[in-house]
Scaffold this motif. Structure first.
Motif, PDB file in Angstrom:
ATOM      1  N   HIS A  24       0.201  -1.331   0.018  1.00 26.82           N
ATOM      2  CA  HIS A  24      -0.118   0.172   0.424  1.00 26.82           C
ATOM      3  C   HIS A  24       0.589   1.270   0.230  1.00 26.82           C
ATOM      4  N   PHE A  36       2.273   7.429   0.318  1.00 27.56           N
ATOM      5  CA  PHE A  36       2.795   9.277   0.420  1.00 27.56           C
ATOM      6  C   PHE A  36       3.968   8.964  -0.865  1.00 27.56           C
ATOM      7  N   MET A  38      15.669   5.467   5.561  1.00 28.11           N
ATOM      8  CA  MET A  38      14.910   4.462   6.101  1.00 28.11           C
ATOM      9  C   MET A  38      14.224   4.732   7.717  1.00 28.11           C
ATOM     10  N   GLU A  97      -2.610   1.847   9.109  1.00 26.04           N
ATOM     11  CA  GLU A  97      -3.332   3.131   8.439  1.00 26.04           C
ATOM     12  C   GLU A  97      -3.325   4.383   9.107  1.00 26.04           C
ATOM     13  N   ALA A 107       0.100   5.587   9.333  1.00 32.13           N
ATOM     14  CA  ALA A 107       0.703   5.756   7.564  1.00 32.13           C
ATOM     15  C   ALA A 107       0.366   7.169   7.106  1.00 32.13           C
ATOM     16  N   ALA A 110       2.404  10.787   6.676  1.00 34.53           N
ATOM     17  CA  ALA A 110       2.098  10.675   5.311  1.00 34.53           C
ATOM     18  C   ALA A 110       2.378  12.591   5.187  1.00 34.53           C
ATOM     19  N   VAL A 163       8.937  13.316   5.719  1.00 31.71           N
ATOM     20  CA  VAL A 163       8.362  12.218   4.905  1.00 31.71           C
ATOM     21  C   VAL A 163       8.480  11.991   4.100  1.00 31.71           C
ATOM     22  N   THR A 164       9.034  11.969   2.852  1.00 33.84           N
ATOM     23  CA  THR A 164       8.730  11.768   1.473  1.00 33.84           C
ATOM     24  C   THR A 164       8.921  10.602   0.900  1.00 33.84           C
ATOM     25  N   LEU A 165       8.469   9.359   1.014  1.00 32.22           N
ATOM     26  CA  LEU A 165       8.049   8.575   1.198  1.00 32.22           C
ATOM     27  C   LEU A 165       7.019   7.580   2.114  1.00 32.22           C
ATOM     28  N   CYS A 166       6.088   6.914   1.536  1.00 32.84           N
ATOM     29  CA  CYS A 166       5.143   5.616   2.840  1.00 32.84           C
ATOM     30  C   CYS A 166       4.764   4.662   2.277  1.00 32.84           C
ATOM     31  N   TYR A 167       5.107   3.734   2.538  1.00 29.41           N
ATOM     32  CA  TYR A 167       4.828   2.674   2.468  1.00 29.41           C
ATOM     33  C   TYR A 167       4.380   1.404   3.255  1.00 29.41           C
ATOM     34  N   GLN A 168       3.714   0.037   2.778  1.00 26.64           N
ATOM     35  CA  GLN A 168       3.484  -0.749   3.958  1.00 26.64           C
ATOM     36  C   GLN A 168       4.123  -1.792   2.974  1.00 26.64           C
ATOM     37  N   ARG A 169       4.817  -2.451   3.230  1.00 25.54           N
ATOM     38  CA  ARG A 169       5.197  -3.784   3.158  1.00 25.54           C
ATOM     39  C   ARG A 169       5.259  -4.895   3.861  1.00 25.54           C
ATOM     40  N   PHE A 226       7.529   1.738   5.976  1.00 25.13           N
ATOM     41  CA  PHE A 226       8.614   2.396   5.824  1.00 25.13           C
ATOM     42  C   PHE A 226       7.997   3.769   5.608  1.00 25.13           C
ATOM     43  N   MET A 235      10.901   7.596   4.177  1.00 27.78           N
ATOM     44  CA  MET A 235      12.162   7.401   3.788  1.00 27.78           C
ATOM     45  C   MET A 235      11.592   9.338   4.546  1.00 27.78           C
ATOM     46  N   LYS A 248      12.881   5.245  -5.454  1.00 22.20           N
ATOM     47  CA  LYS A 248      12.527   4.584  -4.634  1.00 22.20           C
ATOM     48  C   LYS A 248      13.157   3.575  -4.031  1.00 22.20           C
ATOM     49  N   GLU A 249      13.319   4.513  -2.232  1.00 15.92           N
ATOM     50  CA  GLU A 249      14.554   3.769  -1.677  1.00 15.92           C
ATOM     51  C   GLU A 249      14.281   3.123  -0.229  1.00 15.92           C
TER      52      GLU A 249
END
Lengths: 147, 173
Positions: free
Chosen positions: A137, A140, B80, B91, B94, B98, B103-109, B121, B123, B172-173
């Motif tokens: 998911h 941002f 990271m 959620e 996150a 966000a 914060v520049t990127l935000c992902y669920q992994r 995660f 960044m 994407k790091e």
């Protein structure tokens, strides 16, 4: 970098206008001229500060696929394993990080299946386990680095 | 109704693929970059503008702009930050992350057990480790996130910043 360079970097990171003369529009916003803006950007491209004007996109929408993967690499094998991993053309970024899992890389492929092939190949060639962490998911995306 | 307006036909799938491949390489730095690309592909400038605009509207392209080298801009600390958050809370947390401007990127992994319990995660790019840790502490304090298990992985070396076939323009790091 002077004030105009900084303004250009900040403004253009947010997006290049999609119109016939985008740099003229940017110049107008910053009280400069199209020629000056183009010249400044060329200098910053030449010096390696900027890489290019391009799209940021979700590869999945374009038929490709991405994943983030990590490995625990013994310190004495780091360079060797790094070379093996980077020899795959599907590897994008590869970062050494401060953790037991010390090698982190992005795999970008044209198909979802290819991701697994690359991982399998890396595991075989290195004898190490690859942790696969595809995004589930996205909350941002907006890398913006003001100067 | 009389009109002199000529509307160019929508690009075929193949033409769109060509256009995408072309802009992925980067726009030429000239006064009319979209025209330059159009001429290269034998289509009209209008078709290029309309198509890129549509891609942006549809979310196929998130952003179309300048790609910088963050280290050269003085952003040397690239963290990271990974979190172990219960699924029911992911959620909410996150969305807090966000919205934080740093914060520049935000992902669920997925968690990878055993060994990797973290499922969220994000960044943070900063000019120093101290600055990044300070910003993180500030977010945690403001939103009561200290109760969550987390870890901060700073990058110590970047080996390959581009190369994958699709990777060139995706940060994407």
């Amino acid at each position: 970098m002077d004030q105009l360079d900084k303004q250009l970097i900040n403004l253009l990171q947010k997006g290049l206008p999609v119109c016939e003369q985008p740099f003229a529009q940017v110049a107008m916003e910053l009280g400069s001229t199209e020629n000056i803006v183009l010249a400044r950007l060329q200098l910053m491209l030449d010096s390696g500060l900027l890489t290019r004007f391009g799209p940021m996109f979700d590869a999945a929408c374009w038929g490709g696929d991405f994943t983030l993967a990590a490995m625990e690499v013994p310190e004495e094998r780091f360079e060797e394993v790094n070379q093996i991993v980077n020899s795959f053309e599907q590897i994008a970024h590869n970062y050494q990080r401060t953790h037991r899992l010390n090698m982190w890389f992005v795999i970008g492929t044209e198909t979802a299946e290819e991701i697994f092939e690359v991982i399998e190949n890396i595991q075989q060639k290195t004898g190490l386990t690859v942790f696969n962490m595809p995004k589930e998911h996205e909350f941002f995306v907006g890398l913006y680095l003001p100067v | 109704m009389t009109t002199n307006l000529v509307i160019d036909p929508v690009l075929s799938d193949q033409q769109q693929a060509q256009l995408f491949a072309e802009i992925e390489q980067g726009l030429p730095l000239v006064a009319q970059p979209y025209l330059a690309i159009a001429q290269q592909l034998n289509i009209s400038e209008e078709q290029v503008l309309t198509t890129i605009d549509a891609w942006q509207q549809q979310g196929l392209i998130w952003r179309f702009g300048l790609v910088v080298r963050h280290r050269k801009l003085g952003y040397d600390a690239n963290a990271m930050v990974v979190w172990n958050i219960e699924d029911s809370e992911v959620e909410r947390v996150a969305n807090i992350l966000a919205q934080a401007s740093v914060v520049t990127l935000c992902y669920q992994r997925p968690r990878v057990l055993p060994g990797w319990p973290y499922n969220l995660f994000c960044m943070i790019h900063g000019k120093s480790r101290e600055q990044v840790l300070g910003q993180l502490a500030d977010i945690c304090q403001r939103h009561q996130l200290d109760k969550f298990d987390k870890n901060v992985l700073f990058s110590t070396k970047a080996y390959k910043q581009r190369g994958g076939r699709y990777s060139a323009s995706v940060i994407k790091e």
